[in-house]
Design an enzyme around this catalytic site. Sequence first.
Site, short mmCIF file in Angstrom:
data_model
loop_
_atom_site.label_atom_id
_atom_site.label_comp_id
_atom_site.label_asym_id
_atom_site.label_seq_id
_atom_site.Cartn_x
_atom_site.Cartn_y
_atom_site.Cartn_z
N GLU A 265 -17.69 0.58 28.33
CA GLU A 265 -17.49 1.67 27.38
C GLU A 265 -18.76 2.50 27.19
O GLU A 265 -19.26 2.67 26.08
CB GLU A 265 -16.97 1.12 26.05
N ARG A 315 -6.18 -1.25 34.14
CA ARG A 315 -7.28 -1.78 33.32
C ARG A 315 -7.21 -3.30 33.19
O ARG A 315 -8.23 -3.97 33.12
CB ARG A 315 -7.24 -1.11 31.95
N ASP A 344 -7.33 -5.74 25.23
CA ASP A 344 -8.24 -5.59 24.10
C ASP A 344 -7.62 -6.02 22.77
O ASP A 344 -7.27 -5.18 21.96
CB ASP A 344 -8.67 -4.11 24.01
N GLU A 372 -8.60 -5.52 14.08
CA GLU A 372 -8.59 -4.13 14.55
C GLU A 372 -7.18 -3.62 14.88
O GLU A 372 -6.76 -2.59 14.37
CB GLU A 372 -9.50 -4.00 15.77
N TRP A 520 -8.03 5.95 28.52
CA TRP A 520 -8.39 4.57 28.24
C TRP A 520 -7.59 3.52 29.01
O TRP A 520 -7.80 2.32 28.84
CB TRP A 520 -8.26 4.30 26.73
C1 GCU Z 1 -12.78 -2.44 21.30
C2 GCU Z 1 -13.23 -1.77 20.04
C3 GCU Z 1 -14.62 -1.26 20.13
C4 GCU Z 1 -15.55 -2.36 20.63
C5 GCU Z 1 -15.03 -2.93 21.92
C6 GCU Z 1 -15.83 -4.13 22.43
O1 GCU Z 1 -12.58 -1.49 22.29
O2 GCU Z 1 -12.34 -0.72 19.72
O3 GCU Z 1 -15.00 -0.80 18.86
O4 GCU Z 1 -16.83 -1.89 20.79
O5 GCU Z 1 -13.72 -3.37 21.73
O6 GCU Z 1 -15.32 -5.23 22.33
O7 GCU Z 1 -16.93 -3.98 22.93
#
Ligand code: GCU
Length: 659
Positions: A265, A315, A344, A372, A520
């Site tokens: 990311e 993904r 995720d 989340e 994504w």
């Molecule tokens: C998810 C989450 C992010 C976090 C990421 C991770 O995508 O939305 O906020 O940084 O996981 O686990 O690194």
Amino acid sequence: MELRPNGPGAAALRELSRGIGTLTGLQPSLTLKAGPPILTLGSPEAARPALNELNALPLSEEAYALRIGLGSEGAEWSGSGYAVLRGGSERGLLHAVFRFLRLIGTEQDGPRELHEVESPRSVLRMIDQWDNMDGSVERGYSGGSIFYRDNRILLESERIADYARLLASVGINAISVNNVNVHREETKLIAAPLLHDVKRLADVFGSFGIRLFLSVNYAAPIELGELGTADPLDEGVRRWWKRTAEEIYAAVPEFGGFVVKADSENRPGPFTYGRDHADGANLLADALAPFGGLVLWRCFVYDCHQDWRDRSTDRARAAYDHFRPLDGRFRDNVILQIKNGPMDFQVREPVSPLFGAMPKTNHVMEFQIAQEYTGQQRDVCFLVPQWKKSLDFDTFLNGPGSTVKRIAAGEVHPLPHSGVAAVSNIGNDDNWTGHHLAQANLFGFGRLAWNPDLDAEEIAAEWSALTFGAGTPAAAFVRELLMESWPVYESYTAPLGVGWMVQPHYHYAVDVDGYEYSKWGTYHFADRNGIGVDRTLGTGTGYAGQYAAENRDLYGSPESCPDELLLFFHHVPYTHVLKSGKTVIQHIYDSRFEGAARVESWIERWRELEGGVDDERFSHILRRLEGQLENARQWRDVVNTYFYRKSGIPDEQGRNIYA
Ligand code: GCU
């Protein structure tokens, strides 16, 4: 016994007298014995045989033995009753104390007789904070950080010590105190002058037997202003990390190590220099090795700039494709940290096929206690049953019985490190977790990490009794509510394992196509005929082929694939008949209606408890349940309408769908 003034043994003594005082109103007389750490309570004469026996018991460091004898004729602590608590070390003794206190708290009169010897199944039982130094918490749903504000560490805060206590009480033994996305200020945590404050934090956690870790920025050599590169094979970079490790350990000798989110990311990592993850992780591992430090290297690596038009990229495949070929190349002090599912932290996912697939590499499973995608601590969603499902999953990777929990306990591959980690759900809200009932998830993670064979129901019952009073109607109802909550949350949100359908970035409220045309890689592919992602070997992305043959075949056809994961693995028509006998479309309608109705019934039942729970918690939980109902209704109506419009198939029961 020689107790270190600020060690876990001293905490054990303190907690035992405080706990017994609070729970029973008695001021116990405690005896500390020389030699192995032992605490006795009650009659010394009656305790003697048990004391001698436990004294001679060989125990590993974090193990404990506990003997309680209250006799059957009403002997009490003040009379001939006794308890003997023995630890394999001071840390083990602290575990024994908390176990003892839980027993008193959960059984109305306390146990009369008990002989228990326990050791944790997983060696590493870790909590990851996603706290930033500006005081915010990434994916935090319980207020701001208890650790930081205005780029300072809140050393004066009593909540940090309370948190260490809380974690120790359920057996957690490691914590990483900053977000995996390491921004500018947090990058400086590994250098003077902040290291001085890190040491003080490490002491607070150390006094409860918990080792402190930091998340680090892979580009730290550049960002801290000295080098022009972070290339893991560059000599200057290697020297820089070695020197940094020396400085860290000079300031914080008991430091645990690094957590790293690299090439994930948009975070920096070894890919920039044409190197792979083994090169990247080994660089840090070599720097920490002389001090016994560990590198927890996260496997959450995928293309977050995918073109939704591109149907060849999946993904779900990414972690396995990136890491599996590197098995055998990581140093002994590198531990890969693998999310429980391949995507995720969705409400439903299969177990990551990478887990157990690298027999020569240490790895731990990562869960997310923070809700989340599972209600953000506004909706109740007790995640222990979900984690249990992952832990009980048989990977078949080393023959039948190669379950995730046995791999996490180091029982399948003889590796130096194994265990579980989880993203914390706490913040500076008075009740720690936003929703009061979300505390059960933090508690449950600790209990499950200690012993993955525990039953989800047992854990729910234990937490409910400790929180609302053993034997009370409130405890009984909360246990039931917790146990229903994950299936209910799933029943009104994304159906049959397909995932997402949430508002982008925010991830709470419904938005069926919110991520459908995004970068994504999280799509459901609903059209007028059907829905789901074909991840089979024959016609799909091939993801199912990353599992051992037994699971590959199970998931490989819509006939054998479990209903709850059907749309994760297959694209099927709305008229496809599930094992339940319903069509996919009717399942979607039915479960959305049932989910919202169930939440409504919880509210009625909770109202009946008015007066039986203190006003503050009563009205807090009532308000949250009412909010959950609103959310569930919105999900129900949006999802039902969406699929009715796509499919044109009416509800068999003719209920209200907003066409
Ligand atoms: C998810 C989450 C992010 C976090 C990421 C991770 O995508 O939305 O906020 O940084 O996981 O686990 O690194």
